[in-house]
Design an enzyme around this catalytic site. Sequence first.
Site, PDB file in Angstrom:
ATOM      1  N   ILE A 140       0.562  -0.978  -0.080  1.00  0.00           N
ATOM      2  CA  ILE A 140      -0.197   0.154  -0.110  1.00  0.00           C
ATOM      3  C   ILE A 140       0.551   1.486   0.576  1.00  0.00           C
ATOM      4  CG2 ILE A 140      -0.451   0.719   2.357  1.00  0.00           C
ATOM      5  CD1 ILE A 140      -2.910   0.764   2.409  1.00  0.00           C
ATOM      6  N   LYS A 141       2.580   1.193   0.534  1.00  0.00           N
ATOM      7  CA  LYS A 141       2.785   2.569   0.345  1.00  0.00           C
ATOM      8  C   LYS A 141       3.557   3.134  -0.992  1.00  0.00           C
ATOM      9  CE  LYS A 141       3.840   2.153   5.282  1.00  0.00           C
ATOM     10  NZ  LYS A 141       3.121   3.277   5.819  1.00  0.00           N
ATOM     11  N   ASP A 142       2.810   1.983  -1.801  1.00  0.00           N
ATOM     12  CA  ASP A 142       3.496   2.842  -3.478  1.00  0.00           C
ATOM     13  C   ASP A 142       3.000   3.856  -3.135  1.00  0.00           C
ATOM     14  OD1 ASP A 142       4.907   0.912  -3.220  1.00  0.00           O
ATOM     15  OD2 ASP A 142       3.854  -0.023  -5.280  1.00  0.00           O
TER      16      ASP A 142
END
Length: 312
Positions: free
Chosen positions: A39-41
Amino acid sequence: MSVDNAIGDTPLIELTKIGLPDRVRVFAKIEYMNPGLSIKDRMVKYIIDRAEKTGALKPGYTIIENTSGNTGAAIAMLSAARGYKVILTMPDKVSEEKQNCLRALGAEVIVCPTEAPPHSPDHYVERARQLHQATPKSFMLNQYNNPLNAEAHFCTTGPEIWNRLGGEISAFVCAGSTGGTISGVGRFLKSRKSDCQVVLLDPVGSIYHKYFHEGSVDPNVIAPYKVEGVGEDHLAQCMDFSIVDDVLQFSDDQAFETARLLARREGLLCGGSSGANVWGCMQLARQFREPATIVTVLPDSGIKYMSKIFLP
């Protein structure tokens, strides 16, 4: 088409085999289908795009950041594509798989002791700040205190969930460290449906549970735990407790066992934070007496934790 174009618009699927009450449906957003496998993308792309636009990040710069692995992977991936050098600091509890992934993408990795207290020179967050100050032409995302972290999820993850389920959402459940995901998604969902519950999950050994319920940061509750990327030993400015309705506490065993349950019953190979999120959904589901829809995210892939969670 570049790697940037593959970020976001991840699938939202219903979990049907984990033993939920008949009246409750649980949906999970499969965030490990982003190209950096987490999700950090979303947040990293959002902040880097803004920094390039404002001139805070220029060709030839070095990106320096503290990370538990996934933010670092996103930084290393996008930096490889855009031509930046990367230095990442992280606690030594981060899995070998994550560390090796960052090095494979060309990042320099500095491992710091997990037990280092906040604000000490050896703490991985403080080490990143020191490196940033000492490195000319460097940029730091400052993910714990940067409001753009939550804004990224307000502008992307939240709308994607709402557009898929709309007014059927009863609650959003998510563990947090920087607070970006739960703050951004929670704020968006509440802006569309004010009675949508937002529930934060916090590991035993983190300060957030006691802070929410008692209003104090108690260093005595800080203790080692194995789940990565969630909980914290200091208050992140990005964490917006004003939109949080409740905080539930979980253990490593509960998170890891639920991650294994997801693999065996749903065919979803996820990390420990995903297990924690689904465990929280299962607890909350038992509290509803009327039909309800609960949403969560599966932040990253279990491929990064084979030796830690899945292998004997």
